[in-house]
Design an enzyme around this catalytic site. Sequence first.
Site, PDB file in Angstrom:
ATOM      1  N   GLU A 220      -3.723  -3.317  -3.313  1.00 26.76           N
ATOM      2  CA  GLU A 220      -3.904  -2.782  -1.959  1.00 26.76           C
ATOM      3  C   GLU A 220      -5.244  -2.068  -1.823  1.00 26.76           C
ATOM      4  O   GLU A 220      -5.900  -2.140  -0.782  1.00 26.76           O
ATOM      5  CB  GLU A 220      -2.784  -1.780  -1.620  1.00 26.76           C
TER       6      GLU A 220
ATOM      7  N   ARG B 193       6.604   6.301   9.741  1.00 26.57           N
ATOM      8  CA  ARG B 193       7.441   6.378  10.944  1.00 26.57           C
ATOM      9  C   ARG B 193       7.309   5.091  11.747  1.00 26.57           C
ATOM     10  O   ARG B 193       6.190   4.646  12.038  1.00 26.57           O
ATOM     11  CB  ARG B 193       7.011   7.547  11.842  1.00 26.57           C
ATOM     12  N   ILE B 194       8.447   4.515  12.098  1.00 29.59           N
ATOM     13  CA  ILE B 194       8.427   3.348  12.979  1.00 29.59           C
ATOM     14  C   ILE B 194       7.911   3.772  14.353  1.00 29.59           C
ATOM     15  O   ILE B 194       8.296   4.825  14.868  1.00 29.59           O
ATOM     16  CB  ILE B 194       9.835   2.733  13.086  1.00 29.59           C
ATOM     17  N   LEU B 195       7.014   2.971  14.915  1.00 30.99           N
ATOM     18  CA  LEU B 195       6.355   3.309  16.174  1.00 30.99           C
ATOM     19  C   LEU B 195       6.990   2.565  17.344  1.00 30.99           C
ATOM     20  O   LEU B 195       7.381   1.399  17.215  1.00 30.99           O
ATOM     21  CB  LEU B 195       4.870   2.968  16.069  1.00 30.99           C
TER      22      LEU B 195
ATOM     23  N   GLU C 239       7.755  -5.386  16.975  1.00 29.10           N
ATOM     24  CA  GLU C 239       8.731  -5.791  15.961  1.00 29.10           C
ATOM     25  C   GLU C 239       8.189  -5.450  14.572  1.00 29.10           C
ATOM     26  O   GLU C 239       7.064  -5.819  14.211  1.00 29.10           O
ATOM     27  CB  GLU C 239       9.018  -7.300  16.061  1.00 29.10           C
TER      28      GLU C 239
ATOM     29  N   ASN D 111      -1.623  -2.504   9.723  1.00 30.80           N
ATOM     30  CA  ASN D 111      -0.775  -1.881   8.705  1.00 30.80           C
ATOM     31  C   ASN D 111      -0.924  -2.622   7.377  1.00 30.80           C
ATOM     32  O   ASN D 111      -1.154  -3.825   7.347  1.00 30.80           O
ATOM     33  CB  ASN D 111       0.697  -1.957   9.146  1.00 30.80           C
TER      34      ASN D 111
ATOM     35  N   GLY E 276      -1.660   8.976   0.051  1.00 37.54           N
ATOM     36  CA  GLY E 276      -2.997   8.685   0.566  1.00 37.54           C
ATOM     37  C   GLY E 276      -3.913   7.979  -0.412  1.00 37.54           C
ATOM     38  O   GLY E 276      -5.134   8.109  -0.327  1.00 37.54           O
TER      39      GLY E 276
ATOM     40  N   HIS F  89       1.337  -3.515   4.254  1.00 36.08           N
ATOM     41  CA  HIS F  89       2.750  -3.567   3.855  1.00 36.08           C
ATOM     42  C   HIS F  89       2.862  -4.105   2.427  1.00 36.08           C
ATOM     43  O   HIS F  89       2.253  -5.127   2.109  1.00 36.08           O
ATOM     44  CB  HIS F  89       3.535  -4.462   4.824  1.00 36.08           C
TER      45      HIS F  89
HETATM   46  N1  NHR Z   1       5.878   0.271  13.888  1.00 38.98           N
HETATM   47  C1  NHR Z   1       5.962  -0.898  14.505  1.00 38.98           C
HETATM   48  N2  NHR Z   1       6.349  -0.870  15.790  1.00 38.98           N
HETATM   49  N3  NHR Z   1       5.683  -2.072  13.928  1.00 38.98           N
HETATM   50  C2  NHR Z   1       5.313  -2.100  12.640  1.00 38.98           C
HETATM   51  O1  NHR Z   1       5.043  -3.274  12.078  1.00 38.98           O
HETATM   52  C3  NHR Z   1       5.227  -0.894  11.893  1.00 38.98           C
HETATM   53  C4  NHR Z   1       5.520   0.296  12.573  1.00 38.98           C
HETATM   54  C5  NHR Z   1       5.469   1.525  11.908  1.00 38.98           C
HETATM   55  C6  NHR Z   1       5.159   1.570  10.562  1.00 38.98           C
HETATM   56  C7  NHR Z   1       4.708   0.476   8.411  1.00 38.98           C
HETATM   57  C8  NHR Z   1       5.983   0.015   7.728  1.00 38.98           C
HETATM   58  C9  NHR Z   1       5.838  -0.868   6.545  1.00 38.98           C
HETATM   59  O2  NHR Z   1       4.738  -1.310   6.205  1.00 38.98           O
HETATM   60  C10 NHR Z   1       4.906   0.386   9.886  1.00 38.98           C
HETATM   61  C11 NHR Z   1       4.911  -0.843  10.535  1.00 38.98           C
HETATM   62  C12 NHR Z   1       8.337   2.921   8.065  1.00 38.98           C
HETATM   63  C13 NHR Z   1       9.566   2.305   8.113  1.00 38.98           C
HETATM   64  C14 NHR Z   1      10.828   3.111   8.283  1.00 38.98           C
HETATM   65  O3  NHR Z   1      11.925   2.579   8.188  1.00 38.98           O
HETATM   66  C15 NHR Z   1       9.606   0.938   8.032  1.00 38.98           C
HETATM   67  C16 NHR Z   1       8.443   0.201   7.915  1.00 38.98           C
HETATM   68  C17 NHR Z   1       7.205   0.835   7.860  1.00 38.98           C
HETATM   69  C18 NHR Z   1       7.156   2.206   7.929  1.00 38.98           C
HETATM   70  N4  NHR Z   1      10.713   4.422   8.591  1.00 38.98           N
HETATM   71  C19 NHR Z   1      11.825   5.347   8.819  1.00 38.98           C
HETATM   72  C20 NHR Z   1      11.937   5.670  10.313  1.00 38.98           C
HETATM   73  O4  NHR Z   1      13.035   6.050  10.716  1.00 38.98           O
HETATM   74  C21 NHR Z   1      11.610   6.658   8.102  1.00 38.98           C
HETATM   75  C22 NHR Z   1      11.485   6.477   6.621  1.00 38.98           C
HETATM   76  C23 NHR Z   1      10.914   7.703   5.925  1.00 38.98           C
HETATM   77  O5  NHR Z   1      10.540   8.685   6.587  1.00 38.98           O
HETATM   78  O6  NHR Z   1      10.799   7.632   4.693  1.00 38.98           O
HETATM   79  O7  NHR Z   1      10.932   5.615  11.048  1.00 38.98           O
HETATM   80  O8  NHR Z   1       6.854  -1.164   5.898  1.00 38.98           O
HETATM   81  C1  GAR Z   2       1.589   1.718  -0.103  1.00 39.78           C
HETATM   82  O1  GAR Z   2       2.155   0.944  -1.129  1.00 39.78           O
HETATM   83  C2  GAR Z   2       1.813   1.051   1.228  1.00 39.78           C
HETATM   84  O2  GAR Z   2       1.723  -0.355   1.160  1.00 39.78           O
HETATM   85  C3  GAR Z   2       3.204   1.467   1.512  1.00 39.78           C
HETATM   86  O3  GAR Z   2       3.327   2.794   1.060  1.00 39.78           O
HETATM   87  C4  GAR Z   2       2.345   3.036   0.059  1.00 39.78           C
HETATM   88  C5  GAR Z   2       1.460   4.142   0.518  1.00 39.78           C
HETATM   89  O4  GAR Z   2       0.676   4.604  -0.530  1.00 39.78           O
HETATM   90  N1  GAR Z   2       3.483   1.399   2.894  1.00 39.78           N
HETATM   91  C6  GAR Z   2       4.711   1.326   3.337  1.00 39.78           C
HETATM   92  O5  GAR Z   2       5.674   1.191   2.608  1.00 39.78           O
HETATM   93  C7  GAR Z   2       4.836   1.406   4.816  1.00 39.78           C
HETATM   94  N2  GAR Z   2       6.213   1.419   5.134  1.00 39.78           N
HETATM   95  P1  GAR Z   2      -0.519   5.617  -0.277  1.00 39.78           P
HETATM   96  O6  GAR Z   2      -0.016   6.748   0.594  1.00 39.78           O
HETATM   97  O7  GAR Z   2      -0.854   6.102  -1.647  1.00 39.78           O
HETATM   98  O8  GAR Z   2      -1.633   4.876   0.380  1.00 39.78           O
END
Ligand code: NHR
Ligand code: GAR
Length: 192
Positions: free
Chosen positions: A174, A91-93, A143, A107, A11, A109
């Site tokens: 960030e 979590r992927i949404l 996506e 988001n 956070g 990234h």
């Molecule tokens: N959902 C959608 N539909 N589209 C995006 O662009 C999203 C999203 C959910 C999260 C953040 C993201 C990133 O910035 C985000 C963007 C989690 C994963 C992942 O693989 C990938 C990308 C992002 C966040 N999560 C695993 C899963 O099964 C779990 C991984 C874990 O718990 O550590 O969901 O990169």
């Molecule tokens: C940040 O670097 C953010 O860009 C990244 O996780 C960190 C969260 O830090 N996000 C992802 O990788 C999403 N998949 P924080 O909890 O300290 O803000």
Amino acid sequence: MRVVCLISGEGTNLQALIDWQADGLLGDARIVAVISNAAAALGLERAGNAGIPTKILSHRDFSNRSAFDHALIQFIDVYEPNLVVLAGFMRILTSGFVTHYEKRLINMHPSLLPKYKGLNTHKRALGAGEKNAGATVHWVTPELDAGDIIRQVEVPISAEDTEETLKAKVLDAEHRLYPSVIRDLSLGLIKC
Ligand code: NHR
Ligand code: GAR
């Protein structure tokens, strides 16, 4: 502009938003709730310390992604947000969730999108011998990490950088980028 933040961990991005809001720098944005899918997320404590309501919704209590996302929508919409902010939410949404918050969901990234979508961005950037890393704020679409880019910042990679030092440098960037984007969205300075 009512903002609900979704988190999973440290956070530190949430903390930056809280700090900017406390200093009157977040424009018309106001964080009205923080929701985590992980009970142990340090970000919950940060929100609590700032007097912001928190909720925990564990994905482990649901048998599939759409059931979790459906419950998450119920939790979020109590707060009637104009903007939902993913701040280290892991979590992927589902597309059902994303469509429900069309043009209201952003988001942060940790890469220079469209490079290095998904996880382990810093490790992959270092492995590829990149000269620059960075961070990107984008609209969330079904996506993964493919929605329109709102703003991004570059962070130079030095020969001494490790995954840890690069992560710290990018996080630092960030922490300025996310609050400034949310401020500008709240002031109507960024168009959907
Ligand atoms: N959902 C959608 N539909 N589209 C995006 O662009 C999203 C999203 C959910 C999260 C953040 C993201 C990133 O910035 C985000 C963007 C989690 C994963 C992942 O693989 C990938 C990308 C992002 C966040 N999560 C695993 C899963 O099964 C779990 C991984 C874990 O718990 O550590 O969901 O990169
Ligand atoms: C940040 O670097 C953010 O860009 C990244 O996780 C960190 C969260 O830090 N996000 C992802 O990788 C999403 N998949 P924080 O909890 O300290 O803000």
